[in-house]
Design an enzyme around this catalytic site. Structure first.
Site, short mmCIF file in Angstrom:
data_model
loop_
_atom_site.label_atom_id
_atom_site.label_comp_id
_atom_site.label_asym_id
_atom_site.label_seq_id
_atom_site.Cartn_x
_atom_site.Cartn_y
_atom_site.Cartn_z
N ASN A 44 0.85 -1.19 0.00
CA ASN A 44 0.00 0.00 0.00
C ASN A 44 0.89 1.25 0.00
OD1 ASN A 44 -1.48 2.24 0.98
ND2 ASN A 44 -3.12 0.84 1.57
N ASP A 53 -0.13 4.48 -0.34
CA ASP A 53 -0.80 5.74 0.05
C ASP A 53 0.10 6.62 0.90
OD1 ASP A 53 -3.02 4.61 -1.08
OD2 ASP A 53 -4.06 4.25 0.82
N HIS A 54 0.89 5.95 1.76
CA HIS A 54 1.70 6.67 2.74
C HIS A 54 2.78 7.53 2.08
CE1 HIS A 54 -0.37 4.06 5.60
NE2 HIS A 54 -0.11 3.09 4.75
N HIS A 109 -5.57 3.81 -2.26
CA HIS A 109 -6.93 4.17 -1.86
C HIS A 109 -7.22 5.58 -2.38
CE1 HIS A 109 -9.93 4.53 1.79
NE2 HIS A 109 -10.49 4.87 0.64
N ARG A 128 -9.30 8.26 -2.02
CA ARG A 128 -10.33 8.70 -1.07
C ARG A 128 -11.17 9.81 -1.68
NH1 ARG A 128 -8.94 6.87 4.53
NH2 ARG A 128 -10.75 8.07 5.14
N ARG A 138 -7.10 12.99 -0.02
CA ARG A 138 -6.10 13.49 0.93
C ARG A 138 -4.68 12.98 0.63
NH1 ARG A 138 -7.60 10.29 6.46
NH2 ARG A 138 -9.62 11.26 6.12
N HIS A 139 -4.58 11.87 -0.07
CA HIS A 139 -3.22 11.43 -0.45
C HIS A 139 -3.15 11.05 -1.92
CE1 HIS A 139 -5.13 7.68 0.75
NE2 HIS A 139 -4.91 7.83 2.04
N GLU A 175 -8.38 0.52 -3.57
CA GLU A 175 -9.32 0.57 -2.44
C GLU A 175 -10.24 1.74 -2.65
OE1 GLU A 175 -7.17 1.01 1.16
OE2 GLU A 175 -6.12 -0.88 0.93
N THR A 206 -7.13 6.58 9.35
CA THR A 206 -7.01 5.51 8.36
C THR A 206 -8.32 4.73 8.39
OG1 THR A 206 -5.70 3.57 7.74
CG2 THR A 206 -5.83 4.05 10.08
N THR A 207 -8.41 3.65 7.59
CA THR A 207 -9.67 2.89 7.53
C THR A 207 -9.85 2.13 8.84
OG1 THR A 207 -9.12 2.63 5.20
CG2 THR A 207 -11.02 1.41 6.00
N GLU A 241 -11.17 -9.39 2.34
CA GLU A 241 -9.97 -9.02 3.10
C GLU A 241 -10.38 -8.80 4.54
OE1 GLU A 241 -7.51 -5.90 1.45
OE2 GLU A 241 -6.62 -5.44 3.39
N HIS A 244 -4.13 -4.50 7.31
CA HIS A 244 -4.26 -3.34 8.21
C HIS A 244 -3.47 -3.56 9.49
CE1 HIS A 244 -5.66 0.35 9.94
NE2 HIS A 244 -6.15 0.64 8.75
N GLY A 245 -2.50 -2.70 9.68
CA GLY A 245 -1.70 -2.72 10.90
C GLY A 245 -0.69 -3.86 10.96
N GLY A 289 1.05 -1.58 4.28
CA GLY A 289 1.53 -0.28 3.87
C GLY A 289 2.43 0.39 4.88
N1 PXP Z 1 -5.94 -3.02 3.56
C1 PXP Z 1 -6.88 -2.05 3.55
C2 PXP Z 1 -8.23 -2.37 3.00
C3 PXP Z 1 -6.59 -0.75 4.02
O1 PXP Z 1 -7.55 0.21 4.01
C4 PXP Z 1 -5.28 -0.47 4.46
C5 PXP Z 1 -4.94 0.92 4.92
O2 PXP Z 1 -5.06 1.82 3.90
C6 PXP Z 1 -4.32 -1.49 4.43
C7 PXP Z 1 -4.68 -2.77 4.00
C8 PXP Z 1 -2.90 -1.28 4.86
O3 PXP Z 1 -2.84 -0.93 6.20
P1 PXP Z 1 -1.45 -0.48 6.86
O4 PXP Z 1 -1.04 0.78 6.19
O5 PXP Z 1 -1.77 -0.34 8.29
O6 PXP Z 1 -0.48 -1.60 6.58
#
Ligand code: PXP
Length: 241
Positions: free
Chosen positions: A7, A9-10, A43, A45, A49-50, A70, A100-101, A151, A191-192, A213
């Site tokens: 991911n 986005d960051h 993503h 959005r 924002r990013h 996403e 974040t989501t 997911e 996520h995380g 990400g």
């Molecule tokens: N999967 C989904 C659906 C997400 O929304 C995100 C965060 O944008 C991630 C994975 C990745 O999460 P992280 O940045 O915490 O690894």
């Protein structure tokens, strides 16, 4: 093999902190792919924002591995996805005030709407994944939409910091994983996830894709900072009169 979706986005978040042109997520996508990423996840959005419209267009042209977009279940973004045609769309909830989501999609309470969007995207040959909490009721509703993948939101597991909290969160994920694979859907998680907590998730039978990400981008700053400072130092000193 488990596919890794990176991911990016960051990277765009850092660019937007200065409203400038660097770092460019497009460059990040190229490097992630060279590093072995099986997918690039972004993503788009509603508040942009990013990741921007320009980013998704250029990524669609450049990414050679899987492009996973996403997106919120809203008309404007669904329309863009139907034009861009990513390889995969992951439907996520979106709240403007969130960092974040923060939770999974509530598919149970908006079943007909989500089902229609799933069909619309699939008609454009886009594989559809739903981002859901490890809640059996949501998972069962998700399966009924006819999506291709689910997911599992691993955020609560990732936040748990004591064994007595980690174990029940992991059990919830393992329980719904069996429901997803039992319905012959692709099993994804994300996520995380970090270098420290990913291993138990990798061990879940039939796991097909992880989307990660923050932890990867955070580490890339650390493993690359020394080299970047060295390059600037050389540039400055080589240009002294
Ligand atoms: N999967 C989904 C659906 C997400 O929304 C995100 C965060 O944008 C991630 C994975 C990745 O999460 P992280 O940045 O915490 O690894």
């Amino acid at each position: 093999m488990i596919e890794l979706g990176v991911n990016i986005d960051h990277i765009a978040t850092l660019r937007e902190a200065r409203r400038t042109v660097e770092p460019d997520p497009l460059w990040g996508a190229v490097l992630a792919e060279l590093g072995g990423a099986d997918g690039i996840t972004v993503h788009l959005r509603e508040d942009r924002r990013h990741i921007s419209d320009r980013d998704v267009k250029l990524l669609r042209e450049s990414v050679r591995c899987k492009l996973n977009m996403e997106m919120a279940a809203v008309d404007e973004i669904v329309k863009i996805a139907c034009e861009i045609v990513p390889d995969q769309a992951t439907l996520v909830p979106e709240r403007r005030e969130e960092i974040t989501t923060e939770g999974g999609l509530n598919v149970k309470d908006q079943f007909e709407k989500i089902k229609k969007i799933v069909e619309k995207l699939q008609n454009r040959f886009i594989a559809v994944s739903l981002f859901l909490d490890p809640d059996p009721q949501q998972i069962i509703a998700g399966i009924k939409t006819g999506c291709d993948a689910i997911e599992i939101h691993t955020g609560k597991y990732a936040l748990a910091n004591k064994p007595q909290n980690i174990t029940p969160e992991l059990s919830r994920i393992i329980e719904v994983s069996a429901i997803i694979t039992g319905a012959n859907l692709r099993l994804h998680a994300g996520h995380g996830l970090t270098y420290h907590n990913v291993y138990p998730i990798v061990k879940i039978p039939n796991m097909k894709e992880l989307n990660i990400g923050h932890s990867i981008i955070a580490r890339s700053i650390m493993v690359g900072l020394k080299e970047a400072v060295h390059e600037m130092k050389q540039l400055i000193n080589n240009n002294i009169n």
